[in-house]
Design a protein around this motif. Structure first.
Motif, PDB file in Angstrom:
ATOM      1  N   ILE A  22      22.549  31.644   7.817  1.00 46.61           N
ATOM      2  CA  ILE A  22      22.937  30.935   6.597  1.00 46.61           C
ATOM      3  C   ILE A  22      21.689  30.449   5.847  1.00 46.61           C
ATOM      4  CG2 ILE A  22      24.181  28.922   5.681  1.00 46.61           C
ATOM      5  CD1 ILE A  22      26.195  29.304   7.992  1.00 46.61           C
ATOM      6  N   ASN A  31      24.897  34.801  -1.977  1.00 41.82           N
ATOM      7  CA  ASN A  31      26.187  34.167  -1.719  1.00 41.82           C
ATOM      8  C   ASN A  31      26.867  34.927  -0.575  1.00 41.82           C
ATOM      9  OD1 ASN A  31      28.850  33.295  -1.660  1.00 41.82           O
ATOM     10  ND2 ASN A  31      28.938  32.990  -3.877  1.00 41.82           N
ATOM     11  N   LEU A  32      27.162  34.219   0.494  1.00 41.33           N
ATOM     12  CA  LEU A  32      27.710  34.896   1.684  1.00 41.33           C
ATOM     13  C   LEU A  32      29.106  35.481   1.467  1.00 41.33           C
ATOM     14  CD1 LEU A  32      26.195  32.488   4.310  1.00 41.33           C
ATOM     15  CD2 LEU A  32      25.793  34.953   4.238  1.00 41.33           C
ATOM     16  N   GLU A  33      29.750  35.130   0.347  1.00 44.53           N
ATOM     17  CA  GLU A  33      31.028  35.763  -0.001  1.00 44.53           C
ATOM     18  C   GLU A  33      30.798  37.215  -0.434  1.00 44.53           C
ATOM     19  OE1 GLU A  33      34.118  34.438   0.221  1.00 44.53           O
ATOM     20  OE2 GLU A  33      32.984  32.837   1.187  1.00 44.53           O
ATOM     21  N   GLU A  34      29.570  37.510  -0.852  1.00 49.88           N
ATOM     22  CA  GLU A  34      29.309  38.807  -1.485  1.00 49.88           C
ATOM     23  C   GLU A  34      28.573  39.797  -0.587  1.00 49.88           C
ATOM     24  OE1 GLU A  34      27.411  37.799  -5.220  1.00 49.88           O
ATOM     25  OE2 GLU A  34      29.331  37.189  -6.085  1.00 49.88           O
ATOM     26  N   VAL A  35      28.455  39.470   0.697  1.00 46.37           N
ATOM     27  CA  VAL A  35      27.767  40.383   1.620  1.00 46.37           C
ATOM     28  C   VAL A  35      28.465  40.452   2.979  1.00 46.37           C
ATOM     29  CG1 VAL A  35      25.419  40.139   0.688  1.00 46.37           C
ATOM     30  CG2 VAL A  35      26.253  38.476   2.351  1.00 46.37           C
ATOM     31  N   ILE A  36      28.205  41.552   3.683  1.00 47.74           N
ATOM     32  CA  ILE A  36      28.466  41.546   5.118  1.00 47.74           C
ATOM     33  C   ILE A  36      27.080  41.575   5.767  1.00 47.74           C
ATOM     34  CG2 ILE A  36      30.746  42.633   4.964  1.00 47.74           C
ATOM     35  CD1 ILE A  36      29.449  45.259   5.888  1.00 47.74           C
ATOM     36  N   THR A  45      28.908  37.879  12.220  1.00 47.74           N
ATOM     37  CA  THR A  45      29.314  36.864  11.239  1.00 47.74           C
ATOM     38  C   THR A  45      28.101  36.008  10.891  1.00 47.74           C
ATOM     39  OG1 THR A  45      29.851  35.130  12.829  1.00 47.74           O
ATOM     40  CG2 THR A  45      31.582  36.728  12.350  1.00 47.74           C
ATOM     41  N   GLU A  46      28.285  35.202   9.854  1.00 50.31           N
ATOM     42  CA  GLU A  46      27.157  34.360   9.405  1.00 50.31           C
ATOM     43  C   GLU A  46      26.755  33.318  10.447  1.00 50.31           C
ATOM     44  OE1 GLU A  46      29.750  33.301   6.169  1.00 50.31           O
ATOM     45  OE2 GLU A  46      29.460  31.177   6.608  1.00 50.31           O
ATOM     46  N   LYS A  47      27.653  33.078  11.428  1.00 49.78           N
ATOM     47  CA  LYS A  47      27.363  32.064  12.450  1.00 49.78           C
ATOM     48  C   LYS A  47      26.621  32.631  13.666  1.00 49.78           C
ATOM     49  CE  LYS A  47      30.217  28.516  10.923  1.00 49.78           C
ATOM     50  NZ  LYS A  47      31.684  28.621  10.998  1.00 49.78           N
ATOM     51  N   LEU A  59      24.340  43.342   3.376  1.00 54.02           N
ATOM     52  CA  LEU A  59      24.853  44.500   2.632  1.00 54.02           C
ATOM     53  C   LEU A  59      25.852  44.016   1.585  1.00 54.02           C
ATOM     54  CD1 LEU A  59      25.638  46.750   5.728  1.00 54.02           C
ATOM     55  CD2 LEU A  59      23.568  46.793   4.339  1.00 54.02           C
ATOM     56  N   SER A  60      25.612  44.393   0.348  1.00 48.68           N
ATOM     57  CA  SER A  60      26.475  43.932  -0.745  1.00 48.68           C
ATOM     58  C   SER A  60      27.892  44.486  -0.624  1.00 48.68           C
ATOM     59  CB  SER A  60      25.857  44.379  -2.072  1.00 48.68           C
ATOM     60  OG  SER A  60      26.766  44.139  -3.113  1.00 48.68           O
ATOM     61  N   VAL A  61      28.876  43.658  -0.901  1.00 42.69           N
ATOM     62  CA  VAL A  61      30.258  44.136  -0.868  1.00 42.69           C
ATOM     63  C   VAL A  61      30.745  44.445  -2.279  1.00 42.69           C
ATOM     64  CG1 VAL A  61      30.730  42.683   1.145  1.00 42.69           C
ATOM     65  CG2 VAL A  61      31.422  41.883  -1.100  1.00 42.69           C
ATOM     66  N   ILE A  62      29.872  44.238  -3.242  1.00 43.44           N
ATOM     67  CA  ILE A  62      30.260  44.394  -4.638  1.00 43.44           C
ATOM     68  C   ILE A  62      30.242  45.851  -5.062  1.00 43.44           C
ATOM     69  CG2 ILE A  62      29.494  43.952  -7.012  1.00 43.44           C
ATOM     70  CD1 ILE A  62      28.481  41.239  -5.914  1.00 43.44           C
ATOM     71  N   SER A  63      31.343  46.241  -5.703  1.00 40.00           N
ATOM     72  CA  SER A  63      31.342  47.579  -6.249  1.00 40.00           C
ATOM     73  C   SER A  63      31.854  47.499  -7.674  1.00 40.00           C
ATOM     74  CB  SER A  63      32.233  48.500  -5.423  1.00 40.00           C
ATOM     75  OG  SER A  63      33.535  47.984  -5.401  1.00 40.00           O
TER      76      SER A  63
ATOM     77  N   GLU B 210      37.196  41.813  -1.171  1.00 36.92           N
ATOM     78  CA  GLU B 210      36.135  42.806  -1.196  1.00 36.92           C
ATOM     79  C   GLU B 210      35.349  42.802   0.123  1.00 36.92           C
ATOM     80  OE1 GLU B 210      34.094  44.052  -5.368  1.00 36.92           O
ATOM     81  OE2 GLU B 210      33.779  42.015  -4.723  1.00 36.92           O
ATOM     82  N   MET B 214      34.943  45.891   2.628  1.00 33.45           N
ATOM     83  CA  MET B 214      33.614  46.397   2.988  1.00 33.45           C
ATOM     84  C   MET B 214      33.438  46.400   4.507  1.00 33.45           C
ATOM     85  SD  MET B 214      30.772  47.646   2.005  1.00 33.45           S
ATOM     86  CE  MET B 214      29.083  47.848   2.568  1.00 33.45           C
ATOM     87  N   ASP B 227      27.368  52.324  -4.440  1.00 33.30           N
ATOM     88  CA  ASP B 227      28.643  51.698  -4.735  1.00 33.30           C
ATOM     89  C   ASP B 227      28.644  50.815  -5.968  1.00 33.30           C
ATOM     90  OD1 ASP B 227      31.201  51.979  -4.055  1.00 33.30           O
ATOM     91  OD2 ASP B 227      31.242  50.459  -2.490  1.00 33.30           O
ATOM     92  N   ARG B 241      33.000  37.232 -11.542  1.00 39.87           N
ATOM     93  CA  ARG B 241      32.919  37.393 -10.091  1.00 39.87           C
ATOM     94  C   ARG B 241      31.982  36.340  -9.490  1.00 39.87           C
ATOM     95  NH1 ARG B 241      32.710  42.586  -7.744  1.00 39.87           N
ATOM     96  NH2 ARG B 241      31.954  43.228  -9.758  1.00 39.87           N
TER      97      ARG B 241
END
Ligand code: SF4
Ligand code: ZN
Ligand code: ZN
Lengths: 65, 303
Positions: A22, A31-36, A45-47, A59-63, B210, B214, B227, B241
């Protein structure tokens, strides 16, 4: 401890001195919502705990499209 | 930290709760959620011919993969992947290559058409000569071509990869622009049942974020690194977003709350904005709400 942090979306690789995933994300302004996250190429996980020289990849989850 | 169900190593913390799941439990959770959406909103019936709009990105490829898994035991349900090549160099050519590969592996037929073939120019060429917003033209043209292709293939329904994030963004964008008519056209299933020329759309990944998609795509090897469309940056949607994700980080579950409250008011919205009569474009004959469809208007305007 020192880890290697990779922000894949922005093509950034940095050695960071942090205590957690984190904290690394905060330093990279991610922003951890936007990546794995992978730790040494394994999905975590982030923990997840980290140790010296771990490679943490965001890795970005945004497409779009 | 362990998996909340089986106590092994977790791969994800679910966005809407304190539950963490391991690979096996997460894959099960994900597929169950898609099945539930299909059942609850009656997205399709056994024996129908479903078209899956594939761009090659993780959302559409995951939709293809999961629908194939779910419908395979039914045998009578038929799947066809449909793709539109807008002509975006360095992006769409790469994602379509990947779509082709996955379709081949899953033995699902893939039908493709392109802007070049249908309109005579690629999106890259259009944008070079015209000062217009990429996603506006792209959205109008793609919807038009998908519908046309779907009619040609006699599809019963078109499945798309739209997810919870896309929908939350659309809902707030429509609110911010006071465009409630557009919101009335959202939801897990859209389109008019009785119209022969308009093929209805379904969104099997409607209740998945999302991040969850992913994660699934990563675990199943369904994600490419191409992507992100080069034109997607700096768009209004992109800002929305960021806004929603920053909010969700600070106040967890915000994103899910947008969707859950929207789902509750959606039947009322649909009722209030019911289309009485459907028109057909005077130039091309495709369904439209106006006299002439947006595609025909755009084609005349662009150089
Ligand atoms: S991001 Fe915009 S321009 Fe790119 S494929 Fe999507 S709609 Fe088209
Ligand atoms: Zn488990
Ligand atoms: Zn028309």
């Amino acid at each position: 401890m020192k880890i290697i942090a990779i922000d894949e979306r922005n093509d950034i690789e940095k050695r960071l001195d942090v205590a957690s995933i984190i904290e690394a994300a905060n330093k990279l302004n991610i922003n951890l919502e936007e990546v794995i996250i992978t730790k040494n190429n394994e999905l975590v996980t982030e923990k997840a705990k980290i140790k010296e020289n771990d490679e943490i990849k965001f890795l970005s989850v945004i497409s779009g499209g | 930290m362990t998996c909340s169900r089986c106590r092994t190593k977790p791969v994800i913390k679910l966005p809407n709760s304190n539950i963490s799941l391991c690979k096996t439990c997460f894959l099960k959770y994900f597929e169950r959620k898609v099945r539930k959406t299909i059942r609850q909103y009656k997205l399709f019936k056994k024996g129908q011919h479903i078209g899956i709009a594939v761009s090659g990105g993780k959302d559409s490829i995951t939709t293809l993969y999961v629908l194939n898994k779910i419908t395979k035991p039914q045998r009578t349900t038929k799947l066809t992947a449909i793709a539109i090549d807008e002509g975006i160099k360095g992006y769409r050519d790469e994602t379509l290559k990947f779509a082709k590969k996955v379709c081949k592996e899953l033995k699902i037929p893939l039908e493709t058409t392109s802007y070049k073939k249908e309109f005579g120019k690629t999106l890259d060429q259009i944008l070079k000569k015209n000062d217009i917003k990429p996603c506006t033209v792209c959205g109008v043209f793609r919807r038009y071509l998908l519908n046309k292709l779907a009619q040609k293939l006699k599809l019963d329904i078109i499945a798309t990869g739209h997810n919870l994030d896309d929908e939350a963004q659309s809902i707030l964008m429509n609110q911010f622009k006071n465009n409630i008519t557009a919101s009335a056209r959202l939801g897990p299933i859209t389109g008019i049942k009785s119209d022969k020329k308009f093929i209805r759309r379904i969104k099997p990944l409607y209740f998945l974020t999302e991040k969850e998609i992913m994660t699934y795509a990563y675990l199943k090897n369904l994600a490419t690194k191409y992507d992100e469309c080069p034109y997607a940056k700096d768009s209004y949607r992109d800002e929305m977003r960021t806004l929603i994700n920053n909010f969700d980080r600070k106040y967890p579950s915000s994103k899910h709350s947008i969707i859950n409250s929207f789902i509750e008011i959606l039947p009322l919205l649909k009722k209030n904005h019911k289309k009485t009569d459907i028109n057909y474009c005077k130039s091309c004959g495709e369904p439209t709400s106006q006299e002439e469809c947006k595609t025909c208007k755009l084609i005349r305007e662009i150089k």
